[in-house]
Design an enzyme around this catalytic site. Structure first.
Site, PDB file in Angstrom:
ATOM      1  CB  VAL A  11      -0.954  -0.019   1.222  1.00 50.10           C
ATOM      2  CG1 VAL A  11      -1.641   1.327   1.403  1.00 50.10           C
ATOM      3  CG2 VAL A  11      -1.995  -1.126   1.062  1.00 50.10           C
ATOM      4  CG  PHE A 249     -15.847  -9.373  -5.172  1.00 49.30           C
ATOM      5  CD1 PHE A 249     -15.445  -8.386  -6.060  1.00 49.30           C
ATOM      6  CD2 PHE A 249     -14.910  -9.869  -4.286  1.00 49.30           C
ATOM      7  CE1 PHE A 249     -14.155  -7.891  -6.059  1.00 49.30           C
ATOM      8  CE2 PHE A 249     -13.613  -9.384  -4.270  1.00 49.30           C
ATOM      9  CZ  PHE A 249     -13.242  -8.394  -5.167  1.00 49.30           C
ATOM     10  CB  CYS A 260      -6.820  -7.946   2.244  1.00 49.06           C
ATOM     11  SG  CYS A 260      -5.404  -7.005   1.664  1.00 49.06           S
TER      12      CYS A 260
HETATM   13  C1  UGA Z   1      -9.072  -6.795  -1.333  1.00 53.98           C
HETATM   14  C2  UGA Z   1     -10.164  -5.777  -1.680  1.00 53.98           C
HETATM   15  O1  UGA Z   1     -10.802  -6.148  -2.906  1.00 53.98           O
HETATM   16  C3  UGA Z   1      -9.573  -4.366  -1.821  1.00 53.98           C
HETATM   17  O2  UGA Z   1     -10.611  -3.410  -2.081  1.00 53.98           O
HETATM   18  C4  UGA Z   1      -8.856  -4.015  -0.522  1.00 53.98           C
HETATM   19  O3  UGA Z   1      -8.237  -2.736  -0.611  1.00 53.98           O
HETATM   20  C5  UGA Z   1      -7.775  -5.066  -0.245  1.00 53.98           C
HETATM   21  O4  UGA Z   1      -8.400  -6.363  -0.140  1.00 53.98           O
HETATM   22  C6  UGA Z   1      -7.102  -4.687   1.057  1.00 53.98           C
HETATM   23  O5  UGA Z   1      -7.770  -4.728   2.095  1.00 53.98           O
HETATM   24  O6  UGA Z   1      -5.963  -4.232   1.034  1.00 53.98           O
HETATM   25  P1  UGA Z   1      -7.183  -8.106  -2.711  1.00 53.98           P
HETATM   26  O7  UGA Z   1      -6.925  -8.859  -1.446  1.00 53.98           O
HETATM   27  O8  UGA Z   1      -6.038  -7.549  -3.473  1.00 53.98           O
HETATM   28  O9  UGA Z   1      -8.167  -6.849  -2.419  1.00 53.98           O
HETATM   29  O10 UGA Z   1      -7.932  -9.094  -3.691  1.00 53.98           O
HETATM   30  P2  UGA Z   1      -9.400  -9.316  -4.270  1.00 53.98           P
HETATM   31  O11 UGA Z   1      -9.419  -9.007  -5.710  1.00 53.98           O
HETATM   32  O12 UGA Z   1     -10.416  -8.648  -3.443  1.00 53.98           O
HETATM   33  O13 UGA Z   1      -9.523 -10.914  -4.118  1.00 53.98           O
HETATM   34  C7  UGA Z   1      -9.496 -11.526  -2.827  1.00 53.98           C
HETATM   35  C8  UGA Z   1      -9.734 -13.012  -2.946  1.00 53.98           C
HETATM   36  O14 UGA Z   1     -11.085 -13.292  -3.306  1.00 53.98           O
HETATM   37  C9  UGA Z   1      -8.882 -13.725  -4.006  1.00 53.98           C
HETATM   38  O15 UGA Z   1      -8.383 -14.927  -3.451  1.00 53.98           O
HETATM   39  C10 UGA Z   1      -9.843 -14.009  -5.141  1.00 53.98           C
HETATM   40  O16 UGA Z   1      -9.483 -15.150  -5.894  1.00 53.98           O
HETATM   41  C11 UGA Z   1     -11.134 -14.232  -4.362  1.00 53.98           C
HETATM   42  N1  UGA Z   1     -12.354 -13.974  -5.159  1.00 53.98           N
HETATM   43  C12 UGA Z   1     -12.626 -12.735  -5.622  1.00 53.98           C
HETATM   44  C13 UGA Z   1     -13.253 -15.015  -5.383  1.00 53.98           C
HETATM   45  O17 UGA Z   1     -13.051 -16.167  -4.946  1.00 53.98           O
HETATM   46  N2  UGA Z   1     -14.405 -14.756  -6.100  1.00 53.98           N
HETATM   47  C14 UGA Z   1     -14.688 -13.527  -6.579  1.00 53.98           C
HETATM   48  O18 UGA Z   1     -15.751 -13.367  -7.216  1.00 53.98           O
HETATM   49  C15 UGA Z   1     -13.772 -12.493  -6.342  1.00 53.98           C
END
Ligand code: UGA
Length: 438
Positions: A11, A249, A260
């Protein structure tokens, strides 16, 4: 405007580079001297699309610099962003010792008015503690304000998320500080929501847990789809077309991972319990997430009978595509379980190999140089991360290199009908129709 970022992790570094890109003069502080040295040399410790060129460009134009000296940082910036880690403790609560330490260090060097901004993800009421700490350790009479400014960037699209945010949340109780924050964010075209500090801190945990809730919701539906022969992708499309719900999502799969969501959901549960208002819904979100991987391993075991000595190709190690981050990756947990049962795992990830090789699991699996190499001679292919290049695989070539054409698709990347047409036996998540060899 002069800005200081304390903590040059994911970040902090991305925020610093983006503030420099819009014209501010940014100093990034980090206590890791080796990291600072390599950042000065233009080496970025993470894979994040667009970040390296942004850092190089702004270092060259002298708007971005790095130091290990907090004193230099405190003297430089009108605004001091705190972006240090807030790791989980064994009981799920957050370790705030880095924040507390930085607050004391800032206090030590504070000579004139500064806005001190908490950018790290912290429990509600942390701003109050930061204010108390700085007041306690600073010289008497020195002026400052504390502001909460949570970050919503996603790994893999961090630069874009920062340059074009959906919203900017600024939580503060002083007009002077809020005006300075508005100025810092003026170059970014995005709606600004001004709140009190506690609300801003809560927004971050509430946003992340809502997104995790969406994922667990569709994963719970995926289990019902498997029991009924329905297709979770179609169900997600159908409910996602309702503007009040939205399609994002709602991709069913092996569940959420990363640095996160798992940490923030556990923290939010711990905070709610400390406040005497237990957030039990989030416990169910956690248990659905765990059940997805358990069910998937059971599915593989059921199909292959015995995992011991089975040659298994695993595609994907990073916690999601477009990142090399393997922290709390579901793909890694999956590989650990397969290796634990004695499977001979040959893994490949487009960007996450180097970081995966540093984990304890590295001694128990093998790594391939390409997706097809991993699949060569395999008795089954397991897709654990949704990298676009896996979706674009040439199914005929894949079938030809595999020993037995069996796909376990933990991210629903492959079209089951196409897989069946190429002679694969296919198992996805929440896709009731099982494709068999014609
Ligand atoms: C997440 C949030 O989306 C950000 O807005 C936030 O700033 C960040 O955490 C944080 O707190 O710093 P991030 O961890 O980079 O971001 O990743 P995401 O894209 O949110 O994905 C998180 C997990 O959910 C991944 O393992 C992804 O594969 C999974 N996911 C996502 C699913 O299984 N299904 C979905 O439909 C979307």
């Amino acid at each position: 405007m002069k800005i200081t970022i304390i903590g040059s992790g994911y970040v902090g570094l991305t925020t610093g580079a983006c503030f420099a890109e819009v014209g501010h003069h940014v100093v990034c502080v980090d206590n890791d001297a080796r990291k600072v040295e390599s950042l000065i040399a233009g080496q970025i410790p993470i894979y994040e699309p667009g970040l390296e060129s942004l850092v190089k460009k702004n270092v060259a134009s002298r708007r971005l610099s790095f130091t290990t000296s907090t004193e230099e940082g405190v003297n430089h910036g009108e605004v001091l962003f705190i972006a240090v880690p807030t790791p989980p403790q064994p009981d799920g609560s957050v370790d705030l010792s880095f924040i507390e330490k930085v607050a004391r260090e800032i206090a030590q060097y504070l000579d004139s008015y500064r806005v001190i901004v908490d950018k790290s993800t912290v429990p509600v009421k942390t701003g109050e503690r930061v204010t108390q700490t700085i007041r306690r350790y600073a010289k008497p009479g020195v002026e400052f304000d504390v502001v909460s400014n949570p970050e919503f960037l996603r790994e893999g699209s961090a630069v874009e998320d920062l340059m074009k945010p959906d919203r900017i949340v600024i939580g503060g109780n002083s007009d002077r500080a809020l005006a300075i924050m508005q100025k810092a964010y003026e170059p970014f075209v995005a709606p600004v929501l001004v709140t009190d500090i506690n609300s801003a801190e809560l927004i971050k945990h509430a946003a992340n847990s809502f997104l995790a809730l969406k994922i667990s919701y569709i994963n719970a539906i995926s289990e019902i789809c498997e029991a009924t022969g329905a297709d979770v992708q179609k169900v997600a499309d159908g409910i996602g077309m309702d503007k009040r719900i939205g399609r994002s999502f709602l991709s069913a799969g092996l569940g959420y991972g990363g640095s996160c969501f798992p940490k923030d959901i556990a923290a939010f549960i711990a905070i709610s319990e400390q406040l005497g208002v237990p957030f039990n819904l989030l416990k169910e979100v956690q248990s659905i997430n765990q059940r997805q991987i358990d069910r998937f391993v059971a599915l593989i075991r059921e199909a292959l009978w015995v995992l011991k000595e089975k040659k298994l190709a695993v595609w994907g190690l990073s916690f999601k595509p477009n990142t090399d981050d393997v922290r709390s990756s579901v793909a890694i947990s999956l590989v650990e379980q397969l290796a634990e049962e004695g499977a001979d795992v040959l893994a490949f990830d487009p960007k996450g190999m180097e970081k995966a090789k540093q984990l304890p699991i590295a001694s128990k699996i093998r790594f391939a140089d390409s997706a097809l190499e991993a699949a060569t001679g395999a008795e089954a292919l397991i897709i654990a991360t949704e990298w676009p290049e896996f979706a674009a695989v040439d199914l005929a070539a894949l079938r030809d290199v595999m020993r037995t054409p069996l796909i376990f698709d933990g991210r629903n990347l492959i079209d089951p009908v196409a897989a069946a047409n190429f002679g694969f036996q296919y198992r996805g998540i929440g896709r009731g129709i099982l494709s068999e060899r014609p």
